[in-house]
Design a protein around this motif. Structure first.
Motif, PDB file in Angstrom:
ATOM      1  N   THR A  24      -0.418  -5.293  -9.335  1.00 25.08           N
ATOM      2  CA  THR A  24      -0.663  -6.708  -9.034  1.00 25.08           C
ATOM      3  C   THR A  24      -1.036  -6.900  -7.573  1.00 25.08           C
ATOM      4  O   THR A  24      -1.962  -7.658  -7.251  1.00 25.08           O
ATOM      5  N   ALA A  58      -3.943 -10.438 -17.471  1.00 21.37           N
ATOM      6  CA  ALA A  58      -2.840 -11.356 -17.173  1.00 21.37           C
ATOM      7  C   ALA A  58      -2.690 -11.551 -15.665  1.00 21.37           C
ATOM      8  O   ALA A  58      -2.503 -12.677 -15.188  1.00 21.37           O
ATOM      9  N   ILE A  59      -2.770 -10.468 -14.916  1.00 21.56           N
ATOM     10  CA  ILE A  59      -2.681 -10.553 -13.454  1.00 21.56           C
ATOM     11  C   ILE A  59      -3.783 -11.466 -12.920  1.00 21.56           C
ATOM     12  O   ILE A  59      -3.540 -12.355 -12.103  1.00 21.56           O
ATOM     13  N   ASN A  60      -4.993 -11.242 -13.391  1.00 19.09           N
ATOM     14  CA  ASN A  60      -6.124 -12.049 -12.920  1.00 19.09           C
ATOM     15  C   ASN A  60      -6.000 -13.506 -13.332  1.00 19.09           C
ATOM     16  O   ASN A  60      -6.376 -14.403 -12.576  1.00 19.09           O
ATOM     17  N   GLN A  61      -5.470 -13.775 -14.506  1.00 17.27           N
ATOM     18  CA  GLN A  61      -5.286 -15.150 -14.957  1.00 17.27           C
ATOM     19  C   GLN A  61      -4.300 -15.885 -14.052  1.00 17.27           C
ATOM     20  O   GLN A  61      -4.551 -17.014 -13.630  1.00 17.27           O
ATOM     21  N   ILE A  62      -3.200 -15.243 -13.732  1.00 22.55           N
ATOM     22  CA  ILE A  62      -2.192 -15.862 -12.864  1.00 22.55           C
ATOM     23  C   ILE A  62      -2.753 -16.081 -11.458  1.00 22.55           C
ATOM     24  O   ILE A  62      -2.548 -17.138 -10.853  1.00 22.55           O
ATOM     25  N   ILE A  63      -3.480 -15.087 -10.942  1.00 20.38           N
ATOM     26  CA  ILE A  63      -4.105 -15.240  -9.632  1.00 20.38           C
ATOM     27  C   ILE A  63      -5.078 -16.410  -9.655  1.00 20.38           C
ATOM     28  O   ILE A  63      -5.119 -17.228  -8.723  1.00 20.38           O
ATOM     29  N   SER A  64      -5.849 -16.521 -10.723  1.00 25.17           N
ATOM     30  CA  SER A  64      -6.805 -17.615 -10.858  1.00 25.17           C
ATOM     31  C   SER A  64      -6.093 -18.964 -10.879  1.00 25.17           C
ATOM     32  O   SER A  64      -6.521 -19.917 -10.217  1.00 25.17           O
ATOM     33  N   TRP A  65      -5.012 -19.070 -11.645  1.00 28.38           N
ATOM     34  CA  TRP A  65      -4.238 -20.318 -11.680  1.00 28.38           C
ATOM     35  C   TRP A  65      -3.735 -20.682 -10.286  1.00 28.38           C
ATOM     36  O   TRP A  65      -3.779 -21.841  -9.880  1.00 28.38           O
ATOM     37  N   ASN A  66      -3.221 -19.691  -9.571  1.00 30.76           N
ATOM     38  CA  ASN A  66      -2.718 -19.948  -8.220  1.00 30.76           C
ATOM     39  C   ASN A  66      -3.826 -20.431  -7.302  1.00 30.76           C
ATOM     40  O   ASN A  66      -3.637 -21.382  -6.529  1.00 30.76           O
ATOM     41  N   SER A  69      -4.712 -24.005  -8.197  1.00 27.98           N
ATOM     42  CA  SER A  69      -3.669 -24.926  -7.749  1.00 27.98           C
ATOM     43  C   SER A  69      -3.765 -25.195  -6.253  1.00 27.98           C
ATOM     44  O   SER A  69      -3.705 -26.344  -5.815  1.00 27.98           O
TER      45      SER A  69
END
Length: 80
Positions: A24, A58-66, A69
């Motif tokens: 990550t 999943a890592i990229n999705q969370i980074i994208s959400w962050n 935001s």
């Protein structure tokens, strides 16, 4: 969650979790750091090809959400 930023110093994370957390860190900084072959090989010891691909997504999705935001001015606040 409080210990995730110091995962290297914590003894309660499993080798699988440590591999995912290290991956990550590299994926989050892929513009300046590439995922080293050694890390790829070490991570693949714990994850099948399909699991590895799912983990990277999943890592990229969370980074994208962050990033979304932060870009939109949404910041987490501590609840009392």
């Amino acid at each position: 969650m409080y210990c995730v930023t110091v995962w290297r110093e914590c003894d309660f994370y499993t080798d699988v979790e440590k591999a995912a957390l290290e991956l990550t860190e590299y994926v989050a900084q892929v513009a300046t750091l590439r995922v080293p072959d050694e890390l790829y090989e070490r991570t693949r010891q714990h994850f099948s090809e399909k699991e590895y691909v799912n983990l990277v997504f999943a890592i990229n999705q969370i980074i994208s959400w962050n990033r979304l935001s932060v870009s939109l001015g949404f910041f987490a606040t501590a609840s009392e």
